[in-house]
Design an enzyme around this catalytic site. Structure first.
Site, PDB file in Angstrom:
ATOM      1  N   TYR A   1     -22.361 -20.278  20.965  1.00 50.59           N
ATOM      2  CA  TYR A   1     -23.691 -20.502  21.530  1.00 50.59           C
ATOM      3  C   TYR A   1     -23.700 -21.531  22.660  1.00 50.59           C
ATOM      4  O   TYR A   1     -24.382 -21.364  23.639  1.00 50.59           O
ATOM      5  CB  TYR A   1     -24.680 -20.901  20.428  1.00 50.59           C
ATOM      6  CG  TYR A   1     -24.968 -19.740  19.488  1.00 50.59           C
ATOM      7  CD1 TYR A   1     -25.915 -18.784  19.821  1.00 50.59           C
ATOM      8  CD2 TYR A   1     -24.252 -19.567  18.302  1.00 50.59           C
ATOM      9  CE1 TYR A   1     -26.166 -17.694  19.001  1.00 50.59           C
ATOM     10  CE2 TYR A   1     -24.500 -18.481  17.470  1.00 50.59           C
ATOM     11  CZ  TYR A   1     -25.453 -17.546  17.822  1.00 50.59           C
ATOM     12  OH  TYR A   1     -25.688 -16.465  17.010  1.00 50.59           O
TER      13      TYR A   1
ATOM     14  N   GLU B   1     -20.915 -13.358  17.231  1.00 44.36           N
ATOM     15  CA  GLU B   1     -22.304 -13.755  17.475  1.00 44.36           C
ATOM     16  C   GLU B   1     -22.381 -14.443  18.817  1.00 44.36           C
ATOM     17  O   GLU B   1     -21.553 -15.307  19.124  1.00 44.36           O
ATOM     18  CB  GLU B   1     -22.811 -14.771  16.428  1.00 44.36           C
ATOM     19  CG  GLU B   1     -23.279 -14.189  15.155  1.00 44.36           C
ATOM     20  CD  GLU B   1     -23.822 -15.250  14.198  1.00 44.36           C
ATOM     21  OE1 GLU B   1     -24.389 -16.256  14.664  1.00 44.36           O
ATOM     22  OE2 GLU B   1     -23.652 -15.066  12.986  1.00 44.36           O
TER      23      GLU B   1
ATOM     24  N   GLU C   1     -19.257 -18.804   9.445  1.00 42.12           N
ATOM     25  CA  GLU C   1     -19.442 -20.217   9.761  1.00 42.12           C
ATOM     26  C   GLU C   1     -19.381 -21.133   8.542  1.00 42.12           C
ATOM     27  O   GLU C   1     -20.382 -21.766   8.167  1.00 42.12           O
ATOM     28  CB  GLU C   1     -20.771 -20.436  10.499  1.00 42.12           C
ATOM     29  CG  GLU C   1     -20.883 -19.673  11.802  1.00 42.12           C
ATOM     30  CD  GLU C   1     -22.085 -20.075  12.639  1.00 42.12           C
ATOM     31  OE1 GLU C   1     -22.895 -20.909  12.204  1.00 42.12           O
ATOM     32  OE2 GLU C   1     -22.210 -19.555  13.764  1.00 42.12           O
TER      33      GLU C   1
ATOM     34  N   ARG D   1     -23.013  -5.444  12.681  1.00 47.62           N
ATOM     35  CA  ARG D   1     -22.514  -6.478  11.769  1.00 47.62           C
ATOM     36  C   ARG D   1     -23.666  -6.939  10.891  1.00 47.62           C
ATOM     37  O   ARG D   1     -24.702  -7.359  11.401  1.00 47.62           O
ATOM     38  CB  ARG D   1     -21.951  -7.651  12.587  1.00 47.62           C
ATOM     39  CG  ARG D   1     -21.547  -8.820  11.724  1.00 47.62           C
ATOM     40  CD  ARG D   1     -20.922  -9.970  12.513  1.00 47.62           C
ATOM     41  NE  ARG D   1     -20.623 -11.028  11.563  1.00 47.62           N
ATOM     42  CZ  ARG D   1     -21.117 -12.264  11.610  1.00 47.62           C
ATOM     43  NH1 ARG D   1     -21.911 -12.649  12.606  1.00 47.62           N
ATOM     44  NH2 ARG D   1     -20.812 -13.138  10.678  1.00 47.62           N
TER      45      ARG D   1
ATOM     46  N   HIS E   1     -22.795 -14.920   4.115  1.00 49.78           N
ATOM     47  CA  HIS E   1     -23.556 -15.524   5.219  1.00 49.78           C
ATOM     48  C   HIS E   1     -24.566 -16.487   4.580  1.00 49.78           C
ATOM     49  O   HIS E   1     -25.777 -16.366   4.776  1.00 49.78           O
ATOM     50  CB  HIS E   1     -24.205 -14.440   6.077  1.00 49.78           C
ATOM     51  CG  HIS E   1     -24.536 -14.883   7.484  1.00 49.78           C
ATOM     52  ND1 HIS E   1     -24.082 -14.211   8.604  1.00 49.78           N
ATOM     53  CD2 HIS E   1     -25.263 -15.914   7.957  1.00 49.78           C
ATOM     54  CE1 HIS E   1     -24.546 -14.819   9.696  1.00 49.78           C
ATOM     55  NE2 HIS E   1     -25.262 -15.853   9.323  1.00 49.78           N
TER      56      HIS E   1
ATOM     57  N   ASN F   1     -18.074 -17.193  16.751  1.00 48.72           N
ATOM     58  CA  ASN F   1     -19.483 -17.273  17.171  1.00 48.72           C
ATOM     59  C   ASN F   1     -19.595 -18.329  18.248  1.00 48.72           C
ATOM     60  O   ASN F   1     -19.077 -19.445  18.083  1.00 48.72           O
ATOM     61  CB  ASN F   1     -20.383 -17.671  15.998  1.00 48.72           C
ATOM     62  CG  ASN F   1     -20.445 -16.600  14.930  1.00 48.72           C
ATOM     63  OD1 ASN F   1     -19.936 -15.487  15.113  1.00 48.72           O
ATOM     64  ND2 ASN F   1     -21.074 -16.910  13.804  1.00 48.72           N
TER      65      ASN F   1
HETATM   66  C1  FCB Z   1     -25.548 -19.018  13.665  1.00 53.46           C
HETATM   67  C2  FCB Z   1     -25.771 -18.260  12.372  1.00 53.46           C
HETATM   68  C3  FCB Z   1     -26.746 -17.106  12.505  1.00 53.46           C
HETATM   69  C4  FCB Z   1     -27.909 -17.441  13.399  1.00 53.46           C
HETATM   70  C5  FCB Z   1     -27.432 -18.034  14.700  1.00 53.46           C
HETATM   71  C6  FCB Z   1     -28.555 -18.345  15.661  1.00 53.46           C
HETATM   72  O1  FCB Z   1     -25.120 -20.298  13.367  1.00 53.46           O
HETATM   73  O2  FCB Z   1     -24.554 -17.767  11.912  1.00 53.46           O
HETATM   74  O3  FCB Z   1     -27.130 -16.729  11.220  1.00 53.46           O
HETATM   75  O4  FCB Z   1     -28.799 -18.232  12.734  1.00 53.46           O
HETATM   76  O5  FCB Z   1     -26.693 -19.185  14.461  1.00 53.46           O
END
Ligand code: FCB
Length: 477
Positions: free
Chosen positions: A304, A375, A174, A84, A128, A302
């Site tokens: 985290y 992500e 995002e 990607r 992006h 995405n």
């Molecule tokens: C996300 C972004 C990516 C990267 C990660 C850690 O928010 O999409 O570009 O910076 O965080």
């Protein structure tokens, strides 16, 4: 060397489950003033003193622009199913509209051919965050409705140029950060601070998404075309039942502001109510939400960390003193830092269970829409070299993070979630936006002085996963 540290696990994904790694143009390419590229808002922002850690810019980054072949060979050595990446809009259209830069297009065309020659599926993101500066100057960037139509044209050009070979497309990455960090909190480019503008930008991102989906449908000729958007839909959890209102508010302004128009064809009424003090939403013109809502084939998510929320009884001046609130309504919401969680170098709490529950819930919310994790990954302070003087990076923390999150996806699938792929962030260490080059997310270490690439243990783990579809485990924790 890495081989002894990784063993075969027992959780298998089906053969067609897509595995890969991700990057974004401004974070890796460099070559900022080469090949006819125009400036983006991230060039301007990162060159403005005080905006990024140590004044870091993406001028050189991981120098991917000059090292495409090396990077392609690395990807092939990792057995990736998919890669990607994002297209730098100002590299292909230096002023964002009008003139197309053939050298820019040729760069991405070569990249796509290089991937296909190695049996790797390209997954292309159009936006992006590196908006052409010219559009910021001319239309106020995403504050301007015109930018949505410029994006439509750009999508058409990319679809026509690569759509014979590229099946998988995403419009935005995002839009939350793009709008609220870019125009609201000011943490990201273009660095403006107005809740009203952030809401306006969010709408124009929604509108441009719909226009671009239609543009890609018109131009992409690939028989297996799959069009998506990548959202960082937040997993939001209330600290106590009394905090449910904080979850509702956060979910409205961060999640449903995008999924509402894009996937359901309407802005949520509670969002409109919550934000009335900032805007009357008159920038939403008749017919807009119908344009925003275009059928998509795949939802990119995405993930985290989990947002643990508490409701603040009333306005907290401390937040204001910190330079303004993060998003409209955030003065009522406290993001709780759970002391019991292990954390990454970004200070993000590690909670694979959150991903599992999130995917199950999202699949229920959007039945019939396959989800791909576009992500997921972690920054840790990596040490290069081992006690025997070998140039290796034993990133056990990152590898365990990936094992735990891949396992969470596997479990979510067993609970009925329709998840079709897992893309790791990131292929390479890179420019982490306002944080500059401090945090390292790569499965490949990049020495920014020499641009030498050193595959980390985590890349070996991913190679094994891609080759076998079975989640490998660490032999010793
Ligand atoms: C996300 C972004 C990516 C990267 C990660 C850690 O928010 O999409 O570009 O910076 O965080």
């Amino acid at each position: 060397m890495y081989r002894d540290l990784i063993a075969r696990g027992h959780l298998a994904f089906p053969p067609d489950f897509v595995l890969g790694a991700a990057t974004a143009a401004y974070q890796i390419e460099g070559g900022a003033n080469e090949g006819g590229r125009g400036a983006s808002i991230w060039d301007t922002f990162s060159h403005t003193p005080g905006k990024t850690a140590q004044g870091a810019t993406g001028d050189i980054a991981a120098d991917h622009y000059h090292r495409v072949e090396t990077d392609l060979d690395l990807m092939a050595s990792f057995n990736l199913d998919a890669y990607r990446f994002s297209v730098s809009w100002p590299r292909v259209m230096p002023r964002g509209e009008g003139e197309v830069n053939p050298e820019g297009l040729a760069f991405y065309s070569r990249l796509v051919d290089g991937l296909l020659a190695r049996g790797i599926t390209p997954v292309v993101t159009l936006n992006h965050w590196d908006l052409p500066q010219a559009l910021e100057d001319r239309y106020g960037g995403w504050r301007g409705r015109e930018t949505a139509f410029a994006f439509e044209k750009y999508a058409e050009i990319m679809g026509a140029a690569l759509g014979d070979r590229v099946a998988m497309w995403s419009t935005h990455n995002e839009p939350w950060n793009n709008s609220f960090a870019g125009y609201g909190s000011g943490a990201f480019a273009p660095g403006l601070k107005s809740h009203a503008d952030a809401l306006k930008a969010a709408h124009h991102l929604n509108l441009s998404h719909g226009l671009a989906v239609a543009a890609l449908r018109r131009t992409v000729k690939h028989p297996d075309a799959q069009i998506s958007v990548v959202l960082n839909i937040f997993r939001v959890e209330a600290e106590t039942p009394e905090d449910a209102e904080a979850v509702r508010r956060f979910d409205a302004v961060a999640n449903r502001i995008f999924t509402g128009p894009m996937l359901r064809g309407a802005y949520p009424p509670d969002l409109l109510d919550d934000t009335r003090t900032f805007t009357d939403w008159s920038f939403v013109l008749p017919g807009d939400v119908e344009l925003c809502r275009q059928p998509i084939d795949l939802l990119g998510v995405n993930y985290y960390e989990v947002m643990h929320l508490r409701l603040r009884p009333e306005f907290d001046p401390a937040t204001e003193a910190m330079g303004g609130t993060l998003f409209p309504g955030s003065e009522r919401i406290e993001i709780v830092r759970r002391p019991d969680l292990k954390r990454t170098a970004m200070d993000w709490g590690i909670e694979p269970q959150g991903l599992e529950d999130h995917l199950v819930a999202l699949s229920k919310d959007f039945p019939g829409l396959p989800i791909m994790v576009m992500e997921n990954g972690a920054a840790f302070a990596d040490a290069v070299g081992d006690s025997n003087g070998r140039r290796v990076v034993l990133d056990r923390d990152r590898t365990q993070f990936l094992i735990d999150h891949a396992t969470a996806i596997h479990r979510a699938r067993e609970r009925g979630a329709n998840v079709v792929g897992y893309i790791v962030w990131s292929l390479l260490d890179n420019f982490e936006w306002a944080e500059g080059y401090g945090p390292r997310f790569g499965i490949v270490h990049v020495d920014y002085d020499t641009q030498e690439r050193t595959p980390k243990l985590s890349s070996h783990w991913l190679s094994e996963l891609c080759a076998t579809k079975v989640i490998p485990i660490l032999t010793t924790p």
